[in-house]
Write a protein that holds these residues in place. Structure first.
Motif, short mmCIF file in Angstrom:
data_model
loop_
_atom_site.label_atom_id
_atom_site.label_comp_id
_atom_site.label_asym_id
_atom_site.label_seq_id
_atom_site.Cartn_x
_atom_site.Cartn_y
_atom_site.Cartn_z
N LYS A 130 1.04 9.33 -5.21
CA LYS A 130 0.17 10.24 -4.74
C LYS A 130 0.76 11.14 -3.60
O LYS A 130 0.72 12.35 -3.65
CB LYS A 130 -0.90 9.52 -3.79
N ALA A 131 1.96 10.43 -3.09
CA ALA A 131 2.96 11.54 -2.17
C ALA A 131 3.72 12.30 -2.80
O ALA A 131 3.68 13.73 -2.44
CB ALA A 131 3.64 10.46 -1.40
N VAL A 133 -1.43 5.85 7.20
CA VAL A 133 -2.91 5.64 6.60
C VAL A 133 -2.83 4.33 5.98
O VAL A 133 -3.94 3.63 6.03
CB VAL A 133 -2.81 7.01 5.41
N SER A 134 -1.78 3.93 5.43
CA SER A 134 -1.73 2.74 4.89
C SER A 134 -2.10 1.36 5.90
O SER A 134 -2.73 0.44 5.59
CB SER A 134 -0.43 2.32 4.05
N LEU A 139 1.59 8.96 5.13
CA LEU A 139 0.89 8.01 4.41
C LEU A 139 0.97 6.33 4.91
O LEU A 139 0.10 5.67 4.26
CB LEU A 139 1.55 8.15 3.05
N LYS A 169 0.80 -1.26 -0.05
CA LYS A 169 0.20 0.04 -0.02
C LYS A 169 0.69 1.28 0.00
O LYS A 169 0.61 2.24 -0.67
CB LYS A 169 -1.06 0.06 1.12
N SER A 170 2.01 1.28 0.67
CA SER A 170 2.77 2.38 0.93
C SER A 170 3.51 2.46 -0.56
O SER A 170 3.48 3.73 -0.89
CB SER A 170 4.02 2.17 1.82
N HIS A 216 2.27 1.78 -3.66
CA HIS A 216 1.35 2.44 -4.33
C HIS A 216 0.80 3.75 -4.18
O HIS A 216 0.39 4.60 -4.91
CB HIS A 216 -0.17 1.52 -4.24
N ASN A 217 1.09 4.19 -2.81
CA ASN A 217 0.91 5.60 -2.38
C ASN A 217 1.83 6.52 -2.69
O ASN A 217 1.69 7.64 -2.65
CB ASN A 217 0.59 5.50 -0.98
#
Length: 366
Positions: A241-242, A360-361, A357, A234-235, A237-238
């Motif tokens: 976005k970051a 959040v993940s 993030l 998840k991190s 894939h984020n």
């Protein structure tokens, strides 16, 4: 330029102005037939983006191999030769997200039930085992082996011995979050909430959701390996976005460290868009190389892929310093000092964002 058929009528369908050649002189719309075959829906986007005249490929070439060149050309007012910065960033982001969705990022801890099978090794085990064996062979090739050499061979042989306990096993990665593991000294959500109610903290808005997620995973019997795997995927894939969230802040730091009269925030924004477009492509390349390394069973090729990934990561850092000097035209030493300060500040700020993030993940793990 589009390959659509030119209309026989000379009136612009958009504004009604008289069109002498292919494009309307008033609104710029191309005077081509408005009805097309079905496949045109799929080809139009790439045709419009690449223009078939090398605009996209020229942009890509300059972006990857000529740091700062696109920014300089754009700020000089020459804005038709290459793809605009915003359009470039959106396109690169789309490709990156698409590839991430097409080839999901998986973390394999290795199936240790059959450790004699090299195909069962985890993602990084293949390259590590291969390199250790090479070192052992080089030591054994010496004419005379010292006591230290013998100790080194024995200690390193443990790393390549598939019967030895793996790092994952030592860390008990397959172990569930059981009653022996607690959060802040509390074994249940009820006891934690009770203590939090008695002693409220300003950080409760962060700690409470994390604690509740921890106890939720504990009740479900999730293993350590599953948590780390989900958190890492998840991190990763984020990360794009970051970068998108960090865009204006990166430009803001550039604005602080440079002459306000000479350089506008807009100028720093253009530099940032080009640099972040490069970073996204670099992340995509590393991602694809990691995928290939995971599939490769040839030690030499796997090692070469990992070396290439390391080179790309180093280049992404060097790229910033080269682009910064070429765009802002500062003296070599001054540019290096400012670049180091900017890089350090941005690194710390971005790591803070990544940690956020990451939290959040963690909350998104099911």
């Amino acid at each position: 330029m589009s390959h659509g058929k030119t209309r026989e009528d000379n009136n612009c369908l958009n504004c009604g102005h008289q069109v002498e050649e292919r494009f309307c002189p008033l609104c710029g719309q191309e005077n081509i037939e408005s009805r097309h075959p079905f496949y045109y829906l799929f080809t139009h986007f790439f045709e419009d983006f690449t223009h078939y005249d090398g605009q996209f490929w020229g942009t890509l070439k300059n972006l990857l191999f000529k740091p700062g060149n696109l920014t300089n050309i754009y700020l000089e007012g020459k804005r038709q030769k290459f793809v605009p910065p915003v359009k470039l960033y959106i396109f690169v982001s789309f490709i990156t997200f698409f590839m991430f969705a097409l080839f999901p990022f998986n973390i394999n801890f290795g199936d240790r039930k059959d450790t004699k099978d090299p195909d069962k090794l985890g993602l990084f085990d293949k390259a590590t085992t291969s390199e250790v064996k090479k070192i052992i062979d080089s030591i054994k090739a010496k004419p005379i082996l010292t006591k230290e050499d013998s100790i080194s061979i024995k200690s390193m042989s443990v790393l390549t011995d598939p019967t030895q306990e793996s790092i994952e096993e030592k860390l008990q990665m397959d172990k569930k979050i059981d009653v022996d593991i607690n959060y802040g000294g509390y074994n249940t959500r009820k006891s934690y909430d009770s203590a939090a109610a008695k002693n409220p903290s300003v950080l409760d808005f962060i700690e409470l959701p994390l604690a509740h997620k921890f106890f939720e995973l504990k009740e479900k019997g999730v293993t350590k390996a599953e948590i780390i795997k989900n958190l890492t995927e998840k991190s990763f894939h984020n990360l794009p976005k970051a970068l998108f969230i960090y865009l204006p802040l990166f430009a803001f730091f550039l604005w602080i460290f440079h002459n306000k009269k000479k350089w506008w925030y807009f100028d720093h924004g253009i530099f940032t868009l080009h640099y972040f477009s490069f970073l996204l492509l670099n992340i995509l390349f590393v991602f694809l190389l990691a995928k290939l390394a995971n599939l490769s069973n040839v030690g030499f090729i796997t090692t070469l892929l990992y070396l290439t990934m390391c080179a790309l990561l180093i280049y992404s850092i060097a790229y910033f310093f080269i682009a910064h000097r070429r765009v802002y035209h500062a003296h070599g030493l001054v540019s290096m000092i400012i670049g180091m300060m900017l890089f350090t500040i941005n690194f710390l700020a971005f790591m803070f964002l990544i940690v956020g993030l990451g939290l959040v993940s963690f909350l998104m793990i099911h």
